[in-house]
Design a protein around this motif. Sequence first.
Motif, PDB file in Angstrom:
ATOM      1  N   GLU A  26       8.777   2.855 -26.877  1.00  0.00           N
ATOM      2  CA  GLU A  26      10.173   2.430 -26.786  1.00  0.00           C
ATOM      3  C   GLU A  26      10.317   1.158 -25.968  1.00  0.00           C
ATOM      4  O   GLU A  26      11.060   0.244 -26.341  1.00  0.00           O
ATOM      5  CB  GLU A  26      11.016   3.550 -26.163  1.00  0.00           C
ATOM      6  CG  GLU A  26      12.491   3.209 -26.074  1.00  0.00           C
ATOM      7  CD  GLU A  26      13.336   4.357 -25.539  1.00  0.00           C
ATOM      8  OE1 GLU A  26      14.513   4.116 -25.240  1.00  0.00           O
ATOM      9  OE2 GLU A  26      12.806   5.482 -25.414  1.00  0.00           O
ATOM     10  N   ALA A  27       9.609   1.082 -24.846  1.00  0.00           N
ATOM     11  CA  ALA A  27       9.722  -0.083 -23.970  1.00  0.00           C
ATOM     12  C   ALA A  27       9.200  -1.344 -24.646  1.00  0.00           C
ATOM     13  O   ALA A  27       9.786  -2.423 -24.522  1.00  0.00           O
ATOM     14  CB  ALA A  27       8.965   0.170 -22.668  1.00  0.00           C
ATOM     15  N   GLU A  45       8.010  -4.198 -18.736  1.00  0.00           N
ATOM     16  CA  GLU A  45       9.067  -3.515 -19.487  1.00  0.00           C
ATOM     17  C   GLU A  45       8.859  -2.003 -19.460  1.00  0.00           C
ATOM     18  O   GLU A  45       9.813  -1.231 -19.359  1.00  0.00           O
ATOM     19  CB  GLU A  45       9.096  -4.014 -20.934  1.00  0.00           C
ATOM     20  CG  GLU A  45       9.609  -5.436 -21.101  1.00  0.00           C
ATOM     21  CD  GLU A  45      11.066  -5.570 -20.708  1.00  0.00           C
ATOM     22  OE1 GLU A  45      11.843  -4.607 -20.920  1.00  0.00           O
ATOM     23  OE2 GLU A  45      11.438  -6.633 -20.176  1.00  0.00           O
ATOM     24  N   LEU A  49      11.556   0.582 -17.845  1.00  0.00           N
ATOM     25  CA  LEU A  49      12.146   1.671 -18.620  1.00  0.00           C
ATOM     26  C   LEU A  49      11.925   3.006 -17.929  1.00  0.00           C
ATOM     27  O   LEU A  49      12.838   3.842 -17.850  1.00  0.00           O
ATOM     28  CB  LEU A  49      11.542   1.713 -20.029  1.00  0.00           C
ATOM     29  CG  LEU A  49      12.068   2.848 -20.920  1.00  0.00           C
ATOM     30  CD1 LEU A  49      13.555   2.660 -21.214  1.00  0.00           C
ATOM     31  CD2 LEU A  49      11.282   2.942 -22.213  1.00  0.00           C
ATOM     32  N   SER A  52      14.264   3.494 -15.160  1.00  0.00           N
ATOM     33  CA  SER A  52      15.641   3.750 -15.598  1.00  0.00           C
ATOM     34  C   SER A  52      15.820   5.156 -16.153  1.00  0.00           C
ATOM     35  O   SER A  52      16.930   5.697 -16.155  1.00  0.00           O
ATOM     36  CB  SER A  52      16.052   2.725 -16.672  1.00  0.00           C
ATOM     37  OG  SER A  52      15.352   2.954 -17.887  1.00  0.00           O
ATOM     38  N   ARG A  53      14.727   5.786 -16.597  1.00  0.00           N
ATOM     39  CA  ARG A  53      14.809   7.094 -17.230  1.00  0.00           C
ATOM     40  C   ARG A  53      14.367   8.248 -16.334  1.00  0.00           C
ATOM     41  O   ARG A  53      14.793   9.380 -16.540  1.00  0.00           O
ATOM     42  CB  ARG A  53      13.925   7.111 -18.480  1.00  0.00           C
ATOM     43  CG  ARG A  53      14.356   6.164 -19.579  1.00  0.00           C
ATOM     44  CD  ARG A  53      15.584   6.675 -20.311  1.00  0.00           C
ATOM     45  NE  ARG A  53      15.958   5.767 -21.381  1.00  0.00           N
ATOM     46  CZ  ARG A  53      15.384   5.755 -22.583  1.00  0.00           C
ATOM     47  NH1 ARG A  53      14.425   6.632 -22.864  1.00  0.00           N
ATOM     48  NH2 ARG A  53      15.774   4.907 -23.506  1.00  0.00           N
TER      49      ARG A  53
END
Length: 278
Positions: A26-27, A45, A49, A52-53
């Motif tokens: 995803e990143a 990245e 991510l 952030s998750r």
Amino acid sequence: MKILSFEQEFVRRYKNRPQILRLMREAIGVDEVNYSDMTLTNLEEVRNLMLSRLAQNSAQVYCAIIKSFLNSISEEVELPTLRFAKALKVKTVPSQHCCLTEEELIMFDEYKPRNQNEADAKILFMRGAFSGARSSDCREMSEDNIHDNVLSYVSIKTKVAVEQPIHSRLIKYLKMQPSRMRDPSSVNRTIQSICRRLGFTEEITLFCNGKTITKPKYKLISSHSARRSYCTALAMRGVPIGVIAKLAGHKNELTTSSHYICVDTKHVGPEAMSFFNG
């Protein structure tokens, strides 16, 4: 041994961590992660991510796994960057933890399970609470681990050999076997449900993963709390940190004192065996 594709090799080494690959895809924005994707920008990245998750300490663990993987294959595969340690650096934040007192452990021990789910969760939790073993080790324990009133096992995770006096309340749980290996999250929900039924509902405020939280105590208890309860009970009885670390199968004392003891242990007492005698 021939190095496989990035994802095949990662799964071979970390088969229990598929979520890391999902986050990396995803990143980076790809359907499959390749070695050529391991650029400085892409790895940053990935780190961002995860931050952030996930809770910061969880992100730190995931990034450490990726760094370890890249470091292990860097001599066999040409990577776009060797600065992955910098790109994946995440600071660990201090966190407080919650455990059950000895009185609460006895209440848990005397609790009558209402169904098989509760019976299975109780077996695993009590094994951890009276041995200090990790959940993975608790699942594999049996009467065969008892030799001359000593509990002996080798940790699945760290390969550390542990020997300790057998707790009088542990023996019956080694004679029992869970009906099946249940999902850890399901076990944790059942443990919390039992704690709620036992009345462990007082509000607890802790600093966890960079923020202050207040929850009923039962919501802060998990299978890992059994291990913390064990270490804390020994610390309360004056056992030196170095001894607790060995009994819990830790490789260093800092892990024990920082993450597994939920009380001030500066003032220690002389006696520990009364814990093992129940």
